[in-house]
Scaffold this active site. Structure first.
Site, PDB file in Angstrom:
ATOM      1  N   CYS A  45     -13.096   6.048  -2.921  1.00 50.85           N
ATOM      2  CA  CYS A  45     -14.514   6.049  -3.320  1.00 50.85           C
ATOM      3  C   CYS A  45     -14.660   5.775  -4.814  1.00 50.85           C
ATOM      4  O   CYS A  45     -15.586   5.073  -5.240  1.00 50.85           O
ATOM      5  CB  CYS A  45     -15.171   7.386  -2.970  1.00 50.85           C
ATOM      6  SG  CYS A  45     -15.161   7.755  -1.209  1.00 50.85           S
TER       7      CYS A  45
HETATM    8  C1  BEZ Z   1     -11.095   8.330  -0.430  1.00 49.02           C
HETATM    9  O1  BEZ Z   1     -12.051   7.895  -1.053  1.00 49.02           O
HETATM   10  O2  BEZ Z   1      -9.945   8.081  -0.768  1.00 49.02           O
HETATM   11  C2  BEZ Z   1     -11.304   9.207   0.769  1.00 49.02           C
HETATM   12  C3  BEZ Z   1     -12.496   9.915   0.929  1.00 49.02           C
HETATM   13  C4  BEZ Z   1     -12.668  10.719   2.025  1.00 49.02           C
HETATM   14  C5  BEZ Z   1     -11.687  10.810   2.993  1.00 49.02           C
HETATM   15  C6  BEZ Z   1     -10.521  10.086   2.835  1.00 49.02           C
HETATM   16  C7  BEZ Z   1     -10.333   9.268   1.729  1.00 49.02           C
END
Ligand code: BEZ
Length: 211
Positions: A45
């Site tokens: 994210c």
């Molecule tokens: C990520 O942004 O890496 C992420 C966010 C939520 C769950 C798994 C990965």
């Protein structure tokens, strides 16, 4: 039921990093991109929000307002934005919706319980000036999105809203386009007096209009 192309994008009022926003009023006559991310302070994210921040001028140039969303509270979005600026080299200047009670997530069917029953998936909705949904994309949490592709689709959507054409696979701005299947040769002759190339009767190609 999930949103489908051509549906009116549901209106809502929500707290964001830029204050309370009434979605339709905030959109005004602009195109819009509403996209969700699963969780603040997570790695994929962080790179996605950084990428969108870097592309701000590209969205702007196309008259597109961008707004992000997760189920995290507004204070979390604010603190995380500082990390994004620090690690990704661009400030998040578009609003981030705080949706801890999942009102907007539910309206847009952004929580897919068989993937995760509390966090949103990576949804993208492109919304036209008529407030209708023009594109939906859904990615899993483990895969960061390609926002150049979102811009590419917006280029196609804006072009095809203006001219009776369609864009072929992998098309980018400036490349040849296709005369829409519903356009007869007679109508095409009026619309495109400079002509086109007939590869097959159903595959008629011409330079991108308006360039
Ligand atoms: C990520 O942004 O890496 C992420 C966010 C939520 C769950 C798994 C990965």
């Amino acid at each position: 039921m999930s949103l489908r192309l051509g549906d009116i994008a549901p209106d809502f009022t929500a707290e964001t990093t830029q204050g309370t926003i009434g979605f339709h009023e905030w959109l005004g006559d602009s195109w819009g991109v509403l996209f969700s991310h699963p969780k603040d302070f997570t790695p994929v994210c962080t790179t996605e929000l950084g990428r969108v921040a870097h592309l701000a001028a590209e969205f702007d140039r196309r008259g597109v307002k961008v707004i992000g969303l997760s189920v995290d509270p507004v204070g979390s979005h604010g603190a995380w934005s500082q990390d994004i600026a620090e690690t990704q080299g661009a400030a998040v200047e578009f609003p981030l919706i705080a949706d801890p009670d999942r009102t907007v997530s539910d309206l847009y069917d952004m929580i897919h319980p068989n993937a995760d029953d509390t966090l949103t998936v990576r949804s993208v909705f492109v919304i036209g000036p008529d407030k209708k949904v023009k594109l939906t994309l859904t990615y899993p949490a483990s895969t960061g999105r390609n926002f150049d592709e979102v811009l590419r689709v917006i280029d196609s959507l804006q072009l095809t809203a203006k001219y009776k054409v369609a864009t072929p696979a992998d098309w980018v701005q400036g490349q040849d386009v296709i005369i829409g299947a519903a356009v007869s040769d007679e109508e095409a002759a009026e619309l495109f007096p400079d002509g086109w190339t007939t590869v097959k009767p159903y595959l008629r190609v011409l330079p991108q209009p308006g360039t």
